[in-house]
Design a protein around this motif. Sequence first.
Motif, short mmCIF file in Angstrom:
data_model
loop_
_atom_site.label_atom_id
_atom_site.label_comp_id
_atom_site.label_asym_id
_atom_site.label_seq_id
_atom_site.Cartn_x
_atom_site.Cartn_y
_atom_site.Cartn_z
N MET A 1 0.84 -1.19 0.00
CA MET A 1 0.00 0.00 0.00
C MET A 1 0.88 1.24 0.00
SD MET A 1 -2.99 1.04 2.70
CE MET A 1 -3.94 2.53 2.45
N LEU A 2 0.55 2.21 -0.85
CA LEU A 2 1.36 3.41 -0.96
C LEU A 2 1.16 4.32 0.24
CD1 LEU A 2 0.81 4.39 -4.71
CD2 LEU A 2 2.77 3.21 -3.72
N SER A 3 2.24 5.00 0.61
CA SER A 3 2.14 6.01 1.66
C SER A 3 1.30 7.17 1.14
CB SER A 3 3.53 6.50 2.04
OG SER A 3 4.12 7.18 0.95
N SER A 4 0.82 8.01 2.06
CA SER A 4 0.00 9.16 1.66
C SER A 4 0.80 10.11 0.77
CB SER A 4 -0.53 9.89 2.89
OG SER A 4 0.55 10.32 3.72
N LYS A 9 1.80 12.02 -4.77
CA LYS A 9 2.72 12.13 -5.89
C LYS A 9 2.17 11.41 -7.11
CE LYS A 9 7.47 11.05 -7.28
NZ LYS A 9 8.77 10.45 -6.85
N LEU A 10 1.60 10.23 -6.90
CA LEU A 10 1.01 9.48 -8.00
C LEU A 10 -0.10 10.28 -8.67
CD1 LEU A 10 0.15 5.73 -8.11
CD2 LEU A 10 -1.56 7.38 -8.80
N GLU A 11 -0.99 10.85 -7.87
CA GLU A 11 -2.10 11.63 -8.43
C GLU A 11 -1.57 12.81 -9.23
OE1 GLU A 11 -4.58 12.68 -5.18
OE2 GLU A 11 -5.39 10.64 -4.91
N ALA A 149 20.28 3.33 -2.33
CA ALA A 149 18.88 2.90 -2.39
C ALA A 149 17.95 4.11 -2.40
CB ALA A 149 18.56 2.00 -1.20
N ARG A 150 16.81 3.95 -3.06
CA ARG A 150 15.76 4.97 -3.01
C ARG A 150 14.40 4.28 -3.04
NH1 ARG A 150 16.99 4.89 -8.50
NH2 ARG A 150 15.18 5.00 -9.91
N SER A 151 13.45 4.89 -2.38
CA SER A 151 12.08 4.38 -2.39
C SER A 151 11.42 4.76 -3.71
CB SER A 151 11.30 4.99 -1.22
OG SER A 151 9.94 4.62 -1.28
N THR A 152 10.68 3.82 -4.29
CA THR A 152 10.04 4.08 -5.58
C THR A 152 8.61 3.55 -5.60
OG1 THR A 152 10.87 1.98 -6.47
CG2 THR A 152 12.20 3.95 -6.88
N MET A 153 7.86 4.06 -6.56
CA MET A 153 6.56 3.50 -6.90
C MET A 153 6.75 2.64 -8.14
SD MET A 153 3.83 6.59 -6.24
CE MET A 153 4.79 7.85 -7.10
N GLU A 154 6.28 1.40 -8.08
CA GLU A 154 6.50 0.45 -9.16
C GLU A 154 5.16 0.05 -9.80
OE1 GLU A 154 9.44 -0.42 -10.24
OE2 GLU A 154 10.56 0.62 -8.66
N PRO A 155 4.79 0.68 -10.91
CA PRO A 155 3.55 0.31 -11.60
C PRO A 155 3.71 -1.01 -12.35
CG PRO A 155 4.69 2.03 -12.81
CD PRO A 155 5.48 1.80 -11.55
N PRO A 156 2.60 -1.67 -12.68
CA PRO A 156 2.69 -2.94 -13.41
C PRO A 156 3.42 -2.77 -14.73
CG PRO A 156 0.44 -2.54 -12.64
CD PRO A 156 1.21 -1.29 -12.41
N ASN A 157 4.32 -3.70 -15.04
CA ASN A 157 5.02 -3.66 -16.32
C ASN A 157 4.22 -4.41 -17.39
OD1 ASN A 157 5.47 -6.42 -15.85
ND2 ASN A 157 7.50 -6.06 -14.97
N TYR A 176 2.11 5.02 -21.61
CA TYR A 176 2.07 4.43 -20.27
C TYR A 176 3.49 4.15 -19.79
CZ TYR A 176 1.43 0.96 -16.58
OH TYR A 176 1.50 0.27 -15.39
N GLU A 177 4.36 3.69 -20.68
CA GLU A 177 5.75 3.44 -20.30
C GLU A 177 6.43 4.72 -19.83
OE1 GLU A 177 7.64 -0.29 -22.57
OE2 GLU A 177 7.17 1.39 -23.90
N GLU A 178 6.14 5.83 -20.49
CA GLU A 178 6.70 7.11 -20.08
C GLU A 178 6.20 7.49 -18.69
OE1 GLU A 178 5.70 9.89 -23.11
OE2 GLU A 178 6.87 8.87 -24.68
N LEU A 179 4.92 7.22 -18.43
CA LEU A 179 4.35 7.47 -17.12
C LEU A 179 5.05 6.62 -16.06
CD1 LEU A 179 2.02 8.70 -15.32
CD2 LEU A 179 0.73 6.64 -15.89
N CYS A 180 5.29 5.35 -16.37
CA CYS A 180 5.97 4.45 -15.43
C CYS A 180 7.37 4.96 -15.11
CB CYS A 180 6.06 3.04 -16.02
SG CYS A 180 4.49 2.21 -16.23
N PHE A 181 8.08 5.41 -16.12
CA PHE A 181 9.44 5.91 -15.94
C PHE A 181 9.45 7.10 -14.99
CE2 PHE A 181 13.33 8.18 -17.20
CZ PHE A 181 14.24 7.15 -17.18
N GLU A 182 8.44 7.94 -15.09
CA GLU A 182 8.35 9.11 -14.21
C GLU A 182 7.94 8.70 -12.80
OE1 GLU A 182 6.41 13.60 -14.18
OE2 GLU A 182 6.23 12.32 -15.97
N LEU A 183 7.06 7.72 -12.69
CA LEU A 183 6.59 7.29 -11.37
C LEU A 183 7.72 6.68 -10.55
CD1 LEU A 183 3.09 5.70 -12.13
CD2 LEU A 183 3.55 7.71 -10.72
N ASN A 184 8.59 5.90 -11.19
CA ASN A 184 9.66 5.27 -10.41
C ASN A 184 10.99 6.00 -10.55
OD1 ASN A 184 10.85 4.29 -12.86
ND2 ASN A 184 9.53 2.48 -12.80
N ASP A 185 10.95 7.25 -11.03
CA ASP A 185 12.17 8.05 -11.12
C ASP A 185 13.27 7.30 -11.85
OD1 ASP A 185 10.98 10.14 -9.57
OD2 ASP A 185 11.41 8.98 -7.77
#
Length: 294
Positions: A1-4, A9-11, A149-157, A176-185
Amino acid sequence: MLSSNNQNKLERIVRENQFEHAVHYLKESVRQGIRLSKKKIETYNEIGSSRIGGDPDLPASVEWPVDSGGTPMTFLAQLRLSELTHQDEEALLPVKGILYFFVGVDEPAYGIEHKVIYVPEDKLQEAKRLRSPEVTALEREFTGYRVSARSTMEPPNYGYVDYEMVEDDEHEYEQYEELCFELNDGNSNDLAVMFGYPSTQHGDCEYEAALHLLTGKQYNYSTDSALEQITDHFKGDSDRAKQEVGDTLLLLALDSDQEVGFCWWDAGELQFYIRKEDLLAGNFANTYCSLYSS
């Protein structure tokens, strides 16, 4: 579950990329991960830092693991858990100590012989660099790199994503791939990920790993068959079986990398899995290793 904070950030990123149609799906499917990136070539001036490749720092009480034929396994990584604590937003890992990863021959691509060793903090005072044996299972030498190490959001590949949820008349998978790249830095120095999605074409890695971890049986590429066998293991409790699959976690995925010397078949990914129950208990004796290559 994602932190607040990460939900916010996701939104924001979803909104900036005009992917509002997929925001609910992403909130449910994005995993909290930890990415490990190459920092610098290891000099071994500091004992016990997180590194990938090279040689491990082991206390004398820990023997170099060998495979079933008696050949020393190949060292892959050591992760100093105190360096990951602030990135582990779901508090899955022990807060101190070191995790060591070793592997045997990487053929076939499933059920690969390996060893994950956890050494508590109080056992690390005697740790020192232990040079790799001249001959190990993979017969390769890897260049050691200090990693951060860094914390990331990992969307489905591509193997896991529900294409109907992310694609519409205005959005294609490439967006969508571009969005994923931005989400997980996304970072060109990324070398490994923990607790994200494994690279695959079929989105069934957790079924394969859970089946082996719970029953010792080999996966036959049928999720229905695997779930049936896991259900039988739990005496007909299908809900428990589904939960076990969902709680089978990607402990570590190591990407192919030319600088380190990793090349998993055709530039693929080496993957380690663990049951959430074992992870929370600090039990690393029951893990599964497989390999994905395109």
